[in-house]
Design a protein around this motif. Structure first.
Motif, PDB file in Angstrom:
ATOM      1  N   TYR A   1      -0.518  10.045   4.700  1.00 48.66           N
ATOM      2  CA  TYR A   1      -1.134   9.057   3.824  1.00 48.66           C
ATOM      3  C   TYR A   1      -2.495   8.546   4.303  1.00 48.66           C
TER       4      TYR A   1
ATOM      5  N   HIS B   1       1.241  -3.857   0.571  1.00 51.97           N
ATOM      6  CA  HIS B   1      -0.128  -3.392   0.356  1.00 51.97           C
ATOM      7  C   HIS B   1      -1.062  -3.959   1.432  1.00 51.97           C
TER       8      HIS B   1
ATOM      9  N   MET C   1       5.121  -1.625   6.385  1.00 54.52           N
ATOM     10  CA  MET C   1       4.617  -0.642   5.430  1.00 54.52           C
ATOM     11  C   MET C   1       5.786   0.141   4.842  1.00 54.52           C
TER      12      MET C   1
ATOM     13  N   CYS D   1      -0.588  -2.090   4.700  1.00 53.08           N
ATOM     14  CA  CYS D   1      -1.285  -0.801   4.666  1.00 53.08           C
ATOM     15  C   CYS D   1      -2.785  -0.985   4.830  1.00 53.08           C
TER      16      CYS D   1
ATOM     17  N   PHE E   1      -3.352   3.010   0.324  1.00 52.66           N
ATOM     18  CA  PHE E   1      -4.511   3.264   1.171  1.00 52.66           C
ATOM     19  C   PHE E   1      -5.739   3.650   0.354  1.00 52.66           C
TER      20      PHE E   1
ATOM     21  N   PRO F   1       4.252   4.729   0.382  1.00 55.34           N
ATOM     22  CA  PRO F   1       3.332   3.692  -0.123  1.00 55.34           C
ATOM     23  C   PRO F   1       2.614   4.102  -1.397  1.00 55.34           C
TER      24      PRO F   1
ATOM     25  N   THR G   1      -2.278   5.619  -3.676  1.00 56.91           N
ATOM     26  CA  THR G   1      -1.458   4.962  -2.667  1.00 56.91           C
ATOM     27  C   THR G   1      -2.075   3.629  -2.308  1.00 56.91           C
TER      28      THR G   1
ATOM     29  N   TYR H   1      -3.497  -1.677   8.475  1.00 58.38           N
ATOM     30  CA  TYR H   1      -3.378  -0.471   9.293  1.00 58.38           C
ATOM     31  C   TYR H   1      -4.585   0.441   9.102  1.00 58.38           C
ATOM     32  N   TYR H   2      -5.031   0.576   7.859  1.00 56.80           N
ATOM     33  CA  TYR H   2      -6.197   1.427   7.610  1.00 56.80           C
ATOM     34  C   TYR H   2      -7.436   0.867   8.300  1.00 56.80           C
TER      35      TYR H   2
END
Length: 1528
Positions: free
Chosen positions: A1363, A1324, A1290, A1327, A1310, A1294, A1308, A1330-1331
């Motif tokens: 973020y 991307h 990441m 991210c 996210f 971002p 972002t 991770y989200y």
């Protein structure tokens, strides 16, 4: 020896050695002295001790976070200090004012150190943090102001501009402009102490530690501090009030008395020298008395430093020079001007300021004004040397190559000349100086400029003209009011100047070999002079109007002025002629030059003098000039004219001389003669202008001349443009150009080009929405062009006519593109129809080249665009669209077309329709009527099929049936069932075009398709797909790849169509949707599913140039529309793996085993396709595990642990190892840049996509299965590795790329969905993963975060808070607000602003309210559960329930609503009488959600199976937790 854990002897109260030392110091001094370290108070964390008295009391007021940050500010590491400063600023902004005020006693000492740090970023960040501190504490800063202000002023003069700007901004935030002098007055002595210490006492070694700082850095800091201190004195003086400045003079005198201070004027560093001279300027301006006292040292230091040409030093040096000569009247008594100052000045001026003319030369005139007589004696020699040196500087290398430098020097020369002449107008000696300046300086400079283009284009001519204007005013030539007493002097000056200019101009012009550049320079000077005169009188600008002047007898030179000789006549005609200079000499010079030019033209045929005469007349077209020329002609020829004949001398000159010159044969350059024509016509009436232009038109001149004349009269002379004379000539020219039979007239290509350009110009240019020429003649010209194109259709070979046709195409294209409503003319529509017909015919019949055909197509597009866009277009009979549709139908009905001709005709019609669609809606009546006219009737269809070639006719019959018999040889034309390796490029291309046409039909015109047409379309699509699946080995051929790609595109269009709005589908045949759903979808995906696998089996190397990457992308796009039911019942070949544990049915297991390995194949389109396909089926898989889990009894396993799909986990295991090796050298928090489409890229992409699938699977699982999957991931440590990898993939920032400054909320990775290019795909996607992880597995992420080392956990928390947490919290609260889940006996509400969820549980007489609050670092921090209202619940039970809810929300991987549901279920069971498990004290288990079922035979208490398992394994006993009896 005293060990760390050694027990202390009882009664030993003697403190440690450090404690004794502190006590002794206290006894001796009364207080602890200002040591910096850690205090002796017993606290839980270390505390910072400031270097002030009373440290114990003050330190307790400081927040622990502030103490930590302040400690970091003393670290050696630059990054640590920078981060600490930034954190300090953020904390000052976020914390309460009282907390920040506790830092103030520490801040002065720290600020004075870090504000002069070696690293400029730290200095800038320090000032930004200081601003936040000032804004927070405001007046509380006052007690510490004196200790801060010295370094604060120093920072405002930092050599790093951003740091200085930030310090100034902090100063302005602290004090308003009116309060700033008061604050500085309060601290002025302390400020000066700091500045003086640096200037007089400090050295490089005292400012920095020699043991820890390199010599280079020490010297750099010392130079910076010296520069800032010198500038700080200047800033202090500029901000103080005059009374405070006076009070400081004694302190400043001490500074000026130091010998070390004056050495800074010769310092080796330019920044220090420049700052020194800036300080000198401030001293002269604000403390003149002090400067007078130190004149003996100050004057030599400044006046003898003018040779310092360093860019940093020269501007302040010369500013200081001007201040010194203005402030110290006797400054020259301290400096020998003749030996010291002037020789340096002459050398500097001769070299043009050594590249610093912009800074040096503007100071010369102020310097001259201040030089006393003792310096300038003898005055004549002084001025001669001065101006000779400055003018010589124009020849320096820098001035010769830099127009801006040259312009500054020229401006300075003229300004100084004006000054010297104005101040030398009295006695005879001064008049000699004037004469010298004009004859030896001004005129030679002008003569030099006449041969130098750079000087001509500079400001010299303009400045000299302005000087002459000012002299005229002083001489009273403009008005008597402006005249001065010495008017006679200026009249003599003007006479001398013009006499010299006249001689100079005549010498250049009266030369047979005169340089054109010099003649052009003379004209430019005269034109600029005229323009300046106009501007002085502020004339109005009006458009040109050819009319007779009202006052022909006016003496003076009327005309247009130009900025440069290249200005065109059309630009000049925008201004009305204006009266000239008021001096008679100006007029005389112009008339003499005009006569001289005419003599050279008549006698020696000098072309350069003719051009010069044109330039003169272009600006000075006045009766007197033309009278002079006519009189010279008469005198030469011995003619006598009466007054009537001489009434309009301009017309006489035009008819007798200019027209003759135009008619001369062999003349190539005629632009200057055309300019001369319009200069003469300026003095004529409208009728005379039309008559003369008609005469010129009939003279049989070159068409280039007529073209030039028309270009200059487009906005005027409408009577001539629309007249019959010009119209007939243009029509005759068109006839001559369009001759097809016989041989065309011999003419050069350039002449032909001019002729076609002329025709194009008169057709394309319009005035006031009307044609330039007469409308009748425009129609006739269009008809002639149309006739030529029509004759082309009847010729067997158009090759010989290609140049002619190309010219016609260019003309017509320009006409269609530039003229609005051009298609309203009938001849234009007929012309467009002919062009369309030519484009719709096969080249083999017309023999037209590709170039010509391309031009015709562009003409057709331009014409159709004009027709649709500009006109109120209707589908009328005999209109273009109607005629085109009839012609196409006629071609199909009456002419036998081969395949190529039919294809060309279809392409032409398609281009026509696409052009209409670019400006009209697809439901436009215009398009519908065109298609209606174009569509044949049933009888005509029959005739068309009979007219088609046999190879086309037979397949058409068979393609309308419901099913395609691929074995039939009649289908070869469509390549159904064919071996594509044997098909030719033409055959494949034809099939591709048919696919494109079918796609276009489905998208744009589905309503026109009937049932049989839909059958044909769908069956063809399926047959082509089967052909593609049988020819995988032929995909090395690009044409075969295109065949498969277009087939996949048809499938995509059909899927989009059948999933579109219901309104569209209601108008389809009734049985079509059912057939698509029941038959075609299954057929498509039975063929499409194995295709990617077969492709990579046949082509194993993705880097091979023939690898069909485009096919994989197109097939992947089609596979994304596969229905889930089709996936669950796929027909893939069975594929199983030995010892693979699974609860999935065979089709799903085969699907996973087949597609999961493809996630690692180095072909991005295939990886994306596999992800989209498997994403559809992932939510269906947990059902199978749920069925298997329900079949198991609780006794089967003490602690069951189900696994996610084994195929997916195998891929993840492989990818983990690869990613470990790829990212091994990257630290957590750093951004690993991966080369797009590399092997590493493919590996990481497959890894992230696999995790996306796994998280989709996890999110779709019910709560009880999710616990098992989470336990599996925890044991395998896969999630831990993922999170470490994600924080290497990441980006640190971002931010979504491509955002403009006007974006209100920053986007972002996210907040935005995945739709970026390959460059940003991996960041991307990382991210996004991770989200999804923190959203679906919050408890496991929290557990991982708590187990990491401090550096990693801090980086993770900072990134997540900034973020992720805001987005996640908002979504969690929003999901609660929008949840449709209803609970019996419990209500749930959410407060988005406070990030709170309130749950209210009530049953019978019991009322419970719980407040759930999300942490700022959600989900890393624990969710807090607070007590609300409660009624009828015991305190202990209440605490148990709160603890249970907190446990559920902390340790369960799900949402708040799921946690509340679990808690409510637990409470309900408690009220139902089910007892708690005596190990976890909960009815429902926190992870597997089971009830207590395992009972002890002795005490009869029941426990959860998982709790017992953990109890037995952790205690290594098999006894009951309560009664300690053996558990059976």
């Amino acid at each position: 020896m005293g060990g760390k854990n050694k027990q202390r002897t009882k009664g030993n109260v003697r403190p440690s050695s450090s404690g004794r030392a502190a006590a002794a110091l206290t006894r001796e001094g009364g207080v602890i002295p200002g040591f910096v370290g850690f205090d002796t108070t017993v606290t839980s964390e270390l505390s910072y001790v400031p270097a002030v008295h009373g440290a114990d009391e003050i330190d307790n007021l400081v927040d622990a976070d502030f103490r930590l940050v302040l400690r970091k500010l003393s670290k050696r590491d630059i990054v640590t200090r920078l981060k600490a400063v930034q954190d300090f600023g953020s904390m000052c902004q976020e914390r309460d004012a009282e907390e920040v005020k506790g830092v103030l006693p520490y801040w002065p000492r720290i600020y004075c150190k870090i504000s002069v740090d070696h690293d400029r970023r730290i200095r800038e960040a320090t000032q930004q943090a200081f601003e936040q501190l000032v804004l927070k504490v405001r007046r509380s800063m006052a007690p510490f102001l004196k200790s801060l202000m010295g370094h604060w002023i120093l920072s405002q003069c930092d050599t790093y501009t951003p740091a200085a700007s930030a310090a100034c901004q902090a100063f302005q935030a602290a004090f308003s402009p009116t309060k700033q002098p008061e604050a500085l007055s309060f601290c002025k002595d302390d400020i000066l102490n700091v500045l003086q210490d640096i200037l007089l006492k400090e050295t490089a070694d005292t400012l920095s530690d020699p043991q820890s700082v390199t010599e280079e850095e020490r010297e750099s800091k010392y130079v910076r501090m010296l520069t800032s201190s010198l500038l700080g004195v200047k800033r202090l003086l500029s901000l103080l009030l005059q009374s405070d400045r006076t009070a400081l003079e004694e302190r400043l005198a001490h500074l000026l008395n130091s010998g070390k201070f004056w050495k800074y004027s010769k310092h080796k560093t330019p920044q220090v020298r420049g700052a020194f001279f800036e300080m000198m300027c401030a001293l002269c301006e604000f403390t003149p008395e002090l400067v007078q006292a130190e004149a003996a040292r100050l004057c030599p230091a400044v006046l003898l430093s003018i040779e310092d040409t360093d860019p940093v030093v020269l501007p302040p040096v010369w500013e200081a020079v001007l201040h010194v000569v203005s402030t110290i009247p006797d400054c020259w008594t301290h400096v020998n001007a003749k030996k010291g100052f002037l020789p340096k000045l002459w050398a500097l001026l001769k070299e043009g300021g050594k590249g610093m003319a912009k800074a040096l030369h503007p100071n010369l005139m102020p310097l001259l004004s201040k030089l006393p007589q003792q310096v300038t004696d003898p005055t004549l020699d002084f001025y001669t040397t001065f101006f000779s040196s400055v003018i010589q500087g124009l020849s320096s290398e820098r001035a010769a190559t830099s127009p801006s430098e040259s312009a500054v020097i020229v401006t300075s020369v003229v300004e100084c000349l004006r000054f010297c002449i104005l101040h030398n107008t009295e006695d005879e000696e001064q008049k000699n100086i004037q004469t010298m300046l004009i004859s030896q300086q001004l005129l030679p400079l002008l003569e030099k400029a006449l041969g130098n283009p750079s000087l001509q284009n500079g400001p010299l001519f303009l400045l000299i003209t302005e000087m002459l204007v000012s002299w005229e005013k002083k001489a009273g030539l403009h008005s008597e009011e402006e005249a001065i007493e010495s008017r006679d002097v200026f009249q003599v000056l003007l006479a001398d100047v013009w006499e010299g200019l006249g001689l100079l101009f005549m010498r250049y012009a009266d030369n047979e070999d005169a340089e054109p550049q010099a003649l052009e320079g003379v004209a430019t000077l005269l034109q600029v002079s005229l323009k300046v005169k106009r501007n002085v009188q502020k004339k109005k600008s009006v458009k040109i109007c050819f009319s007779k002047p009202e006052n022909n007898g006016t003496n003076g030179v009327e005309g247009e002025g130009v900025e440069n000789p290249g200005q065109t006549m059309s630009e000049l005609e925008n201004e009305k002629a204006f009266g000239s200079l008021q001096t008679q000499h100006f007029e005389d010079v112009v008339c003499q030059l005009a006569q001289l030019c005419l003599v050279h033209v008549n006698e020696k045929k000098s072309e350069r003098h003719l051009v010069f005469l044109s330039l003169l007349l272009q600006s000075f077209h006045t009766p007197r000039v033309f009278t002079t020329l006519v009189e010279l002609e008469d005198k030469t020829a011995g003619k006598q004219r009466d007054e009537v004949t001489m009434k309009n001398p301009a017309m006489q000159f035009l008819m007798e001389r200019v027209v003759v010159w135009l008619a001369e044969k062999g003349r190539r350059d005629t632009e200057h003669l055309v300019e001369m024509v319009f200069s003469s016509l300026y003095c004529s009436s409208q009728q005379e202008t039309t008559r003369i232009l008609n005469h010129i038109t009939m003279m049989d001149l070159q068409w280039r001349i007529i073209l030039q004349i028309i270009q200059k009269t487009l906005m005027s002379c409408h009577a001539w443009l629309k007249g019959s004379v010009l119209g007939e000539q243009l029509l005759g020219l068109t006839e001559e150009l369009c001759k097809v039979g016989g041989s065309p007239p011999r003419s050069t290509s350039s002449t032909s080009n001019h002729s076609w350009t002329l025709i194009s110009l008169v057709l394309s240019q319009h005035h006031n929405n009307g044609p330039v020429i007469g409308e009748v003649y425009m129609e006739k010209i269009l008809e002639r062009l149309h006739a030529t194109l029509s004759e082309t259709k009847s010729l067997s070979d158009a090759g010989d006519m290609e140049p002619l046709l190309c010219f016609i195409c260019d003309v017509v294209s320009t006409f269609f593109s530039s003229v609005q409503d051009c298609l309203l003319h009938l001849s234009a529509e007929e012309l467009l129809l002919t062009v369309f017909q030519l484009t719709a015919q096969d080249q083999t019949h017309t023999n037209m080249s590709d170039l010509l055909l391309d031009k015709l197509r562009k003409v057709c597009v331009a014409g159709v665009q004009s027709l649709v866009q500009h006109s109120e277009c209707e589908f009328k009979e005999d209109g273009f669209l109607h005629s085109a549709a009839l012609w196409v139908t006629k071609q199909l009905l009456t002419i036998s077309l081969d395949i190529k001709s039919l294809q060309v005709l279809i392409v032409a019609v398609q281009s026509l329709v696409e052009t209409i669609l670019s400006f009209c809606d697809k439901d436009s009546p215009l398009l519908i009527q065109f298609f209606t006219q174009l569509t044949p009737s049933q009888t005509e269809w029959t005739r068309i099929r009979r007219a088609l070639p046999p190879q086309v006719n037979q397949p058409i019959h068979h393609l309308y049936v419901r099913k395609i018999h691929l074995s039939s040889s009649k289908e070869d034309w469509f390549l159904f069932g064919s071996d594509l390796s044997k098909a030719t490029a033409e055959q494949l291309n034809l099939a591709v075009e048919m696919m494109r046409f079918l796609s276009w039909l489905v998208t744009n015109c589905p309503r026109v398709l009937g049932g049989s047409q839909w059958d044909f379309l769908l069956c063809s699509m399926l047959a082509w797909l089967e052909t593609a699946s049988e020819n995988v080995n032929s995909l090395w051929n690009p044409w075969v790849q295109l065949f498969v790609c277009e087939n996949a595109a048809v499938i995509v269009k059909l899927n989009q169509f059948f999933t579109s709005s219901l309104d569209m589908r209601e108008k389809l045949p009734s049985e079509l949707i059912g057939e698509w759903t029941d038959f075609f979808v299954e057929g498509i995906y039975n063929l499409l599913f194995p295709l990617p696998v077969n492709i990579i089996d046949a082509f194993t190397e993705p880097d091979d140039p023939v690898f069909p990457m485009a096919v994989l992308q197109s097939v992947g796009a089609a596979l994304t529309y596969v229905p889930v039911q089709q996936l669950k019942q796929n027909s893939l070949p069975p594929r199983f793996i030995a010892d693979q544990k699974t609860n999935l049915p065979e089709p799903l297991q085969t699907l996973l085993n087949t597609f999961c390995p493809l996630l690692l194949f180095k072909a991005r389109p295939l990886q994306i396709t596999v992800y989209h396909v498997l994403e559809k089926v992932m939510p269906q898989l947990p059902e199978c595990d749920g069925e298997g889990d329900n079949n198991k009894s609780d006794d089967d396993s003490d602690e069951p642990c189900l696994s996610p799909p084994a195929s997916l986990m195998a891929i993840l295991t492989t990818c983990e190892e690869l990613c470990d090796s790829i990212l091994a050298g990257v630290q957590v928090g750093e951004f690993a840049v991966v080369q797009p489409l590399s092997v590493e890229y493919s590996c990481i992409l497959g890894y992230l996509l696999a995790w996306k699938l796994l998280l989709t699977f996890f999110k779709s699982s019910p709560s009880h299965l999710r616990a098992h999957y989470a336990q599996f991931l925890r044991r395998s440590c896969s999630l831990n590795k993922l999170l470490l990898h994600l924080f290497k993939l990441m980006p640190e920032n971002p931010i979504y790329p491509g955002q403009g400054p006007e974006t209100k909320e920053t986007k972002t990775f996210f907040t935005e969905s995945q739709s970026l290019s390959v460059e940003w795909e991996l960041p991307h996607l990382a991210c996004s993963v991770y989200y999804s992880t923190v959203q679906d597995l919050p408890a496991m992420v929290r557990l991982w975060w708590n187990s990491q080392e401090k550096r990693v956990s801090a980086a993770v928390e900072k990134f997540t808070i900034k973020y992720v947490s805001p987005v996640l919290s908002a979504q969690e609260i929003s999901s609660v607000q929008s949840s449709t889940q209803m609970f019996e006996s419990m209500t749930v509400k959410a407060r988005s602003a406070a990030r709170e969820v309130i749950a209210t549980y009530s049953v019978d007489e019991i009322f419970i309210e719980l407040v759930i609050q999300l942490p700022q670092n959600c989900p890393l921090g624990s969710i807090s559960v607070e007590s609300g209202r409660r009624v009828g619940v015991a305190v202990q039970q209440w605490r148990n329930w709160m603890l249970q809810l907190s446990t559920y929300l902390t340790h369960q991987n799900g949402s708040i609503m799921e946690g509340l549901a679990l808690w409510k279920n637990n409470v309900d069971k408690r009220f139902e009488g089910i007892e708690d498990c005596m190990i976890c004290f909960s009815v429902i288990h926190g992870s597997n959600y089971s009830l207590p079922k395992k009972g002890c035979r002795t005490c009869k208490k029941k426990f959860h199976s998982a709790c017992l398992y953990k109890w037995f394994t952790s205690s290594n006993k098999s006894t009951c937790p309560l009664c300690r009896e053996t558990f059976f």
